[in-house]
Design an enzyme around this catalytic site. Structure first.
Site, short mmCIF file in Angstrom:
data_model
loop_
_atom_site.label_atom_id
_atom_site.label_comp_id
_atom_site.label_asym_id
_atom_site.label_seq_id
_atom_site.Cartn_x
_atom_site.Cartn_y
_atom_site.Cartn_z
CB SER A 240 -0.77 0.01 1.17
OG SER A 240 -1.59 1.33 1.39
CE1 TYR B 212 -3.99 -1.71 5.37
CE2 TYR B 212 -3.28 0.53 4.86
CZ TYR B 212 -3.80 -0.60 4.43
OH TYR B 212 -3.79 -0.85 2.95
CE LYS C 218 -1.72 -3.64 3.21
NZ LYS C 218 -1.74 -5.08 2.39
#
Length: 247
Positions: A138, A151, A155
């Protein structure tokens, strides 16, 4: 037909980016295993593209091993291509307010799954002396957004894992790359934003110079190149497919 005769597994392929990648791979000649924690969604996409369906919890070693056994039986050997697309996020929150359960779930699905699939499929790829692994990371791992801290970190871990895997597996003819999508029209979009309102969408879009969200087709096009023989000299790359967000 750039993947003619190839076999591929795409996790999280029951919807969103994964479904787009599975459709494109099948259209380019690959036989695709559509793997998803939602078995019905996997069945629907597999029926559409003439592929194999497999329910899998990518955070479970036992479930990933069952997927590997099903692939061995269905393909007659290890897959040529593995796409680690399944992913999850926590809702936007200050880092100290994210629950331990949500933290563990994000790391299980976004990070540990890459280890589990490597453990399951790398030996077979080594035996074949080739293969392509694609990790769907991401832009959050490159240019973190506030209040998505863990998060973002998961990533970033995936990007580093991609590069480490690429270095170690290159002598075995196995390439490992990643793509870094920007937010797109997938089931995770609402979770990223916290709420799906015109105002929140406008705020997100203002950070993307090209002025639109990414699509499953955008990801499929990038994935197709990186997993095809056309990218035979490309490994360890984390390609931003983000409309300029990370510039």
């Amino acid at each position: 037909m750039r993947l003619q005769g190839k076999t591929a597994i795409v996790t999280g392929a029951g919807s969103g980016f994964g479904a787009g990648i599975a459709r494109r791979f099948a259209a380019e000649g690959a036989r695709v295993m559509v793997a998803d924690i939602n078995g019905d969604a996997a069945q629907a996409i597999a029926a559409e593209i003439g592929g194999l369906a497999q329910r899998v919890d990518v955070g479970s070693g036992e479930s990933v091993a069952a997927m590997a056994a099903a692939a061995e039986a269905g393909f007659g050997g290890a897959p040529d291509i593995l796409v680690n697309n399944a992913g999850i996020t926590h809702l936007p929150a200050f880092m100290e307010d994210v629950s331990e359960a949500d933290f563990d779930r994000v790391m299980l699905v976004n990070a540990k799954s890459v280890y589990l699939t490597a453990r399951a499929f790398v030996p077979g790829m080594k035996a074949k002396k080739g293969g392509a692994i694609l990790n769907v990371a991401s832009t959050a791992g490159v240019s973190p957004r506030p209040r998505l801290n863990w998060y973002n970190a998961s990533k970033g871990w995936m990007i580093t894992a991609t590069r480490a895997m690429a270095v170690e597996l290159a002598p075995f003819g196995i390439r490992v790359n990643a793509i870094n999508p920007v937010a797109g029209e997938t089931p995770l979009l609402k979770s990223f934003m916290g709420e799906d309102t015109p105002e929140m969408r406008a705020k997100f879009l203002s950070t993307i110079p090209m002025g639109r969200f990414s699509t499953p087709e955008d990801m499929a096009n990038a994935a197709l190149f990186l997993c095809s023989d056309e990218a035979g000299m490309v490994t360890g790359v984390a390609m931003e497919v983000d409309g300029g967000r990370c510039i």
